[in-house]
Scaffold this motif. Structure first.
Motif, PDB file in Angstrom:
ATOM      1  N   MET A 165       0.608  -1.052   0.077  1.00  0.00           N
ATOM      2  CA  MET A 165      -0.023  -0.104  -0.059  1.00  0.00           C
ATOM      3  C   MET A 165       0.865   1.408  -0.134  1.00  0.00           C
ATOM      4  O   MET A 165       0.641   2.352  -0.483  1.00  0.00           O
ATOM      5  CB  MET A 165      -0.894  -0.170   1.171  1.00  0.00           C
ATOM      6  N   HIS A 166       1.998   1.174   0.551  1.00  0.00           N
ATOM      7  CA  HIS A 166       2.616   2.410   0.587  1.00  0.00           C
ATOM      8  C   HIS A 166       3.629   2.588  -0.695  1.00  0.00           C
ATOM      9  O   HIS A 166       3.707   3.871  -0.975  1.00  0.00           O
ATOM     10  CB  HIS A 166       4.113   2.420   1.800  1.00  0.00           C
ATOM     11  N   LYS A 213       0.644  -2.939 -11.540  1.00  0.00           N
ATOM     12  CA  LYS A 213       0.384  -4.376 -11.484  1.00  0.00           C
ATOM     13  C   LYS A 213      -0.213  -4.521 -10.153  1.00  0.00           C
ATOM     14  O   LYS A 213      -1.107  -5.422 -10.228  1.00  0.00           O
ATOM     15  CB  LYS A 213       1.680  -5.027 -11.485  1.00  0.00           C
ATOM     16  N   HIS A 214       0.127  -3.947  -8.983  1.00  0.00           N
ATOM     17  CA  HIS A 214      -0.828  -4.122  -8.030  1.00  0.00           C
ATOM     18  C   HIS A 214      -2.447  -3.571  -8.040  1.00  0.00           C
ATOM     19  O   HIS A 214      -3.119  -4.392  -7.695  1.00  0.00           O
ATOM     20  CB  HIS A 214      -0.265  -3.361  -6.746  1.00  0.00           C
ATOM     21  N   TYR A 215      -2.336  -2.494  -8.813  1.00  0.00           N
ATOM     22  CA  TYR A 215      -3.798  -2.060  -9.091  1.00  0.00           C
ATOM     23  C   TYR A 215      -4.593  -3.225  -9.824  1.00  0.00           C
ATOM     24  O   TYR A 215      -5.695  -3.347  -9.555  1.00  0.00           O
ATOM     25  CB  TYR A 215      -3.557  -0.643  -9.794  1.00  0.00           C
TER      26      TYR A 215
END
Length: 106
Positions: free
Chosen positions: A11-12, A17-19
């Motif tokens: 999250m930081h 890709k995370h999205y």
């Protein structure tokens, strides 16, 4: 549960890709809203608690992960997964640090 806790680690500093994978998890959750836990009165229910840790399981930083889960009947009601703050050199060290987080040395 696992996918959400894994995403929380990034999250930081999330990337595209995370999205994309977060959207995939949300689509899965949307498709399983009718799923649930069932607690039936009179049915023999047992309280079970489990805890464990790995040894250097993170590819990025070689840190271990400790976790626990508590079940009552057919459903889980409490769980946690914590990345340890230290890099350990043996499974004994991993278990010792896990006992600090969970209160169990096994």
């Amino acid at each position: 549960m696992y996918a959400s806790s894994l995403h929380a680690r990034f999250m930081h500093c999330p990337t595209s890709k995370h999205y994309q994978t977060a959207k995939r998890v949300l689509r899965y959750i949307k498709g399983t809203l009718d799923y649930g836990l069932e607690y039936v009165k009179g049915k023999n229910a047992m309280l079970i608690g489990l805890c464990d840790s790995d040894w250097g399981g993170s590819i990025e930083d070689s840190k271990s992960t400790s976790g626990y889960a508590f079940f009552f009947g057919s459903g889980v009601f409490s769980w946690a997964s914590v990345t340890q703050n230290y890099v350990v050199l043996s499974t004994v060290e991993a278990k010792y640090i896990r006992s600090h987080y969970t209160g169990h040395l096994a």
